[in-house]
Design a protein around this motif. Structure first.
Motif, mmCIF file in Angstrom:
data_model
loop_
_atom_site.group_PDB
_atom_site.id
_atom_site.type_symbol
_atom_site.label_atom_id
_atom_site.label_comp_id
_atom_site.label_asym_id
_atom_site.label_seq_id
_atom_site.Cartn_x
_atom_site.Cartn_y
_atom_site.Cartn_z
ATOM 1 N N PRO A 1 -20.606 10.503 8.825
ATOM 2 C CA PRO A 1 -20.945 9.215 8.206
ATOM 3 C C PRO A 1 -20.141 8.080 8.829
ATOM 4 O O PRO A 1 -19.038 8.287 9.338
ATOM 5 N N GLU A 2 -20.719 6.900 8.787
ATOM 6 C CA GLU A 2 -20.019 5.754 9.352
ATOM 7 C C GLU A 2 -18.823 5.387 8.485
ATOM 8 O O GLU A 2 -18.876 5.462 7.246
ATOM 9 N N ARG A 3 -17.757 4.979 9.145
ATOM 10 C CA ARG A 3 -16.518 4.681 8.439
ATOM 11 C C ARG A 3 -16.594 3.348 7.715
ATOM 12 O O ARG A 3 -15.998 3.167 6.664
ATOM 13 N N ASP A 4 -17.286 2.380 8.299
ATOM 14 C CA ASP A 4 -17.351 1.031 7.749
ATOM 15 C C ASP A 4 -18.484 0.936 6.739
ATOM 16 O O ASP A 4 -19.645 1.096 7.083
ATOM 17 N N ALA A 5 -18.135 0.683 5.494
ATOM 18 C CA ALA A 5 -19.160 0.628 4.440
ATOM 19 C C ALA A 5 -20.112 -0.533 4.640
ATOM 20 O O ALA A 5 -21.212 -0.547 4.074
ATOM 21 N N THR A 6 -19.703 -1.549 5.436
ATOM 22 C CA THR A 6 -20.597 -2.696 5.652
ATOM 23 C C THR A 6 -21.580 -2.453 6.780
ATOM 24 O O THR A 6 -22.451 -3.281 7.044
ATOM 25 N N SER A 7 -21.443 -1.325 7.476
ATOM 26 C CA SER A 7 -22.347 -1.036 8.593
ATOM 27 C C SER A 7 -23.721 -0.647 8.080
ATOM 28 O O SER A 7 -23.909 -0.276 6.920
ATOM 29 N N TRP A 8 -24.667 -0.719 8.979
ATOM 30 C CA TRP A 8 -26.001 -0.242 8.638
ATOM 31 C C TRP A 8 -25.919 1.233 8.295
ATOM 32 O O TRP A 8 -25.182 2.006 8.908
ATOM 33 N N SER A 9 -26.717 1.632 7.340
ATOM 34 C CA SER A 9 -26.676 3.012 6.901
ATOM 35 C C SER A 9 -27.314 3.931 7.933
ATOM 36 O O SER A 9 -28.452 3.714 8.350
ATOM 37 N N ALA A 10 -26.553 4.940 8.363
ATOM 38 C CA ALA A 10 -27.106 5.944 9.277
ATOM 39 C C ALA A 10 -27.666 7.102 8.464
ATOM 40 O O ALA A 10 -27.303 7.309 7.320
ATOM 41 N N GLY A 11 -28.531 7.863 9.072
ATOM 42 C CA GLY A 11 -29.059 9.038 8.421
ATOM 43 C C GLY A 11 -30.527 8.899 8.097
ATOM 44 O O GLY A 11 -31.250 8.098 8.680
#
Length: 781
Positions: free
Chosen positions: A622-632
């Motif tokens: 999972p991406e570390r930055d919560a503000t990033s676009w959601s991956a998956g």
């Protein structure tokens, strides 16, 4: 019995008792000056008995202690036949020999033969009796005393250890190595005869100074052996053909720093048997000296070769040249604490495999990232975007490694290494942090090598053994499966300058290799593991001053491969080893990281074949930055007629549900147009409330149009320069040119860059949220 006879008997008994008491008293008052077992010289030996280094005693005498059974029987035959044929029978003194010597002195008025037994010679060696009548008497008494206290074998052993052979050399073993270059156990008849006669006149008969005189004396011994029938005339004639070599006397000095180390650990030991291969050690010392001649001044090196099966060191080069003051040759770099650079990364990837965080082809992101206040960069400042775990390890990329360590935990990682015998040294009061994976801690070469042996020992490393009596200390580093996968990844890394199918690479041993370079070019590392050996090379300056431009892949790696190619090998060295139980191959898909499902092939943007441990196929991290676009995986409702995305409160006449595989936000600047399209979300239907999926604000590069051409100013030698801004960005913006980080701005600040090389250039502005803008320009000549 008559009274007179009784008186005579009593007087005789009394005299005998007084004589015995006197002898006991004299023995107590004048004890034998036997050699001190706790002092004296020490010799450090290779595994085949070859002396590596000798340490003289307090008087500067070189002596290699030896046992009777370790000396050639030919030498014992020659010695006893020529010096003392009745040695095993007489009580220390041979009265017939003494009488003969006295008669010869009376007739010739000079000393023809001394009449000394071997025991009397030992007495003279130990007591230093003068050449006089009184001295001879004292020698006789000491010989009798020796016979009373020691066995014949012990007396003979003292002679073997203490007989003078010229200069500061004592003992047959030291003399054999000094004059003949071989152990006393392998003497020929000619050599045995030479060493038999040499102690009679060691100064005049030294073969390195007077070879002809030594040869004449040797032949005299050979004639005696033939006359007495101990050796046949044919054997003696063959022995007389041998020449007397005039070798320069030089004390052995191989593996000098290891010998010094073991001597310091065992100061009372006279013989220290190591695991070192003498021939390999000498060859590698010469190779290191030759290799360093091409490097800058004051450069030193360390090198180790360890047998994986036994954990025994076969070669130990602690410095460039022992005794070289300029290179600080007295500093043992095998034991020095140095920055490991990137050489710890294989253990991190192995631990991540064991934890189920990754498989060999898990999707990692090599892009500029911040980990709190820590922002690592790659060695060349270039970035690769989405990359598989195996390739990230082979390329030694820094950002994916720091990202993995952040998830594993630096404290836990350091604890696992310490439990495996690989301690990390940090400044006082500093806890393990993310920098340790890039060399921000100290390690010792011997610990690093001990851990790397685990790659070919089913995940079990251990402490390197230097002496033959060292205990085997083994420690678990990784699971069997994780160690195999990491080794397979590193073995697939081609040698620099080679590729499959060039110059018979199939016959070379398979090598799992890794390099490392510390900050400021202070340490250059290369570690290679084959089925049989683990080899480590360090190059740098012991005082820690930089060596600009010298790094692991350029400086240490070539020497490491030279060493690997010079080691013994067998037919299995180049053959791949089958995976252990629990390791299987599976097709996985990017960007989700899950197993390929043919019923949902649209979710598999890229298919890769991965090594999987224990059947665990972990999804993309999972991406570390919560503000990033959601991956998956994203589940959407869409309008079947328009294809628009429907929010939770929206409806349409015909609704379909779709699934879209999204990439991590930081991967998008490196994706192809097709992959971006496949991962993009449909636009939100008109009138629908925001569903939050478009939360990331887009940015735009201002200052030049996409696919524009630029050139330097007319009649100017300055390169073409652009000044750009990232519109719509409120925070930090990273600027990359052709994937290489070239600058950082904040908000709408200007970024200026000069393009020195012509051709197509890709410019990327990357916001911390994952939003990015990208354009291409062509730089004209």
């Amino acid at each position: 019995m008559t009274p007179r006879l009784r008186r005579l008997t009593k007087r005789f008994a009394l005299a005998a008792l007084l004589l015995i008491a006197g002898v006991i008293l004299l023995d107590r008052l004048f004890p034998l000056p036997l050699p001190d077992a706790s002092g004296g010289s020490t010799v450090v030996l290779a595994r085949d008995g070859t002396p590596l280094r000798a340490f003289p005693d307090s008087d500067g005498v070189w002596r290699y202690p030896i046992q009777l059974q370790d000396v050639s029987p030919l030498y014992i035959q020659a010695l006893l036949t020529y010096e003392d044929r009745w040695f095993w029978r007489h009580p220390g003194v041979n009265p017939f020999a003494l009488a003969r010597a006295a008669a010869q002195w009376v007739v010739h008025r000079r000393l023809v033969s001394g009449g000394s037994t071997l025991t009397m010679q030992v007495a003279r060696i130990l007591d230093g009796t003068p050449h006089s009548a009184a001295g001879k008497l004292r020698q006789i008494l000491r010989a009798l005393q020796l016979e009373a206290h020691l066995s014949k074998r012990e007396i003979l052993t003292v002679y073997l250890d203490r007989a003078p052979f010229g200069g500061t050399i004592e003992g047959v073993e030291a003399a054999s190595w000094a004059y003949l270059g071989k152990p006393a156990s392998r003497l020929s008849r000619a050599e045995a005869a030479l060493l038999t006669v040499l102690p009679q006149m060691p100064s005049r008969l030294r073969p390195d100074r007077n070879a002809e005189a030594a040869r004449g004396a040797r032949d005299k011994v050979l004639d005696r052996m033939a006359q007495l029938g101990v050796w046949t005339r044919g054997e003696v004639r063959d022995a007389e053909i041998e020449s007397v070599a005039a070798r320069a006397l030089q004390p052995p000095l191989s593996a000098a720093l290891l010998a010094e180390r073991l001597h310091a650990e065992q100061p009372e030991a006279h013989r220290i048997a190591t695991t070192i291969d003498a021939e390999l050690q000498r060859a590698l010392e010469a190779r290191v000296t030759d290799y360093l001649a091409r490097l800058p001044d004051r450069t030193s090196a360390a090198l180790m070769v360890v047998d994986n099966a036994t954990l025994e060191a076969r070669a130990y080069v602690g410095s460039a040249a022992f005794g070289d003051e300029q290179r600080l040759g007295h500093v043992d770099m095998v034991r020095a604490w140095r920055s490991p650079g990137s050489t710890l990364k294989p253990f991190l990837y192995g631990l991540a495999l064991d934890d189920g965080l990754i498989d060999s082809e898990s999707l990692l992101i090599d892009a500029p990232q911040s980990f709190g206040s820590y922002r690592p960069g790659n060695f060349d400042l270039a970035y690769n975007g989405p990359i598989g775990a195996a390739e990230a390890l082979r390329l030694s990329l820094n950002v994916p490694a720091v990202d993995l360590l952040d998830r594993v935990g630096p404290t836990r990682f350091a604890a696992r290494l310490a439990n495996a015998g690989l301690d990390l040294r940090l400044p006082r009061g500093v806890q393990p942090n993310l920098s340790v994976i890039l060399g921000g801690a100290g390690v010792r070469m011997e610990d690093l090598v001990g851990a790397y042996t685990a790659l070919n020992r089913a995940g079990v490393g251990g402490r390197v053994r230097y002496a033959q009596d060292d205990t085997m200390t083994e420690r678990r580093v990784l699971s069997d499966g994780a160690a195999w996968i990491v080794r397979d990844i590193l073995e697939a890394n081609p040698r620099p300058g080679y590729s499959p199918g060039t110059f018979d690479p199939g016959s070379r041993p398979r090598v799992a290799w890794k390099t490392g370079t510390s900050y400021g070019f202070r340490d250059a590392w290369a570690v290679g593991a084959t089925r049989r050996y683990t080899v480590a090379v360090w190059i740098g300056r012991p005082d820690g001053t930089p060596l600009p431009g010298q790094y692991g892949a350029v400086t240490a790696l070539p020497l490491m491969f030279q060493v690997v190619d010079s080691l013994p090998r067998n037919a299995l060295s180049a053959a791949p080893e089958p995976p252990p139980a629990g390791v299987t191959q599976t097709d996985v898909c990017w960007p989700l990281g899950l197993a390929f499902d043919p019923t949902h092939a649209e979710l598999c943007h890229q298919k890769r074949t991965a090594w999987v441990l224990n059947g665990v196929i972990p999804p993309t991290l999972p991406e570390r930055d919560a503000t990033s676009w959601s991956a998956g995986l994203v589940h959407l409702r869409t309008d079947a007629d328009t294809g628009a995305r429907l929010g939770a409160t929206c409806t349409a006449a015909r609704i379909t549900e779709v699934e879209i595989a999204r990439w991590p936000a930081l991967a998008y600047p490196w994706l192809s147009r097709d992959l971006r399209h496949r991962a993009s979300l449909p636009p939100l239907a008109r009138g629908c409330a925001s569903d939050g999926l478009d939360a990331s604000q887009p940015i735009r590069i201002d200052g030049i149009a996409d696919r524009a051409a630029i050139a330097r100013a007319p009649n100017s030698d300055k390169p073409a320069t652009l000044r750009l801004r990232a519109l719509g960005a409120g925070g930090d913006v990273l600027w990359l040119v052709n994937g290489k980080l070239e600058g950082e701005t904040r908000g709408a600040q200007s970024f200026e860059h000069a393009f020195a090389e012509p051709g197509d250039q890709t410019i990327t502005a990357l916001a911390a949220s994952g939003a990015y803008a990208q354009l291409q320009v062509r730089v004209l000549r």
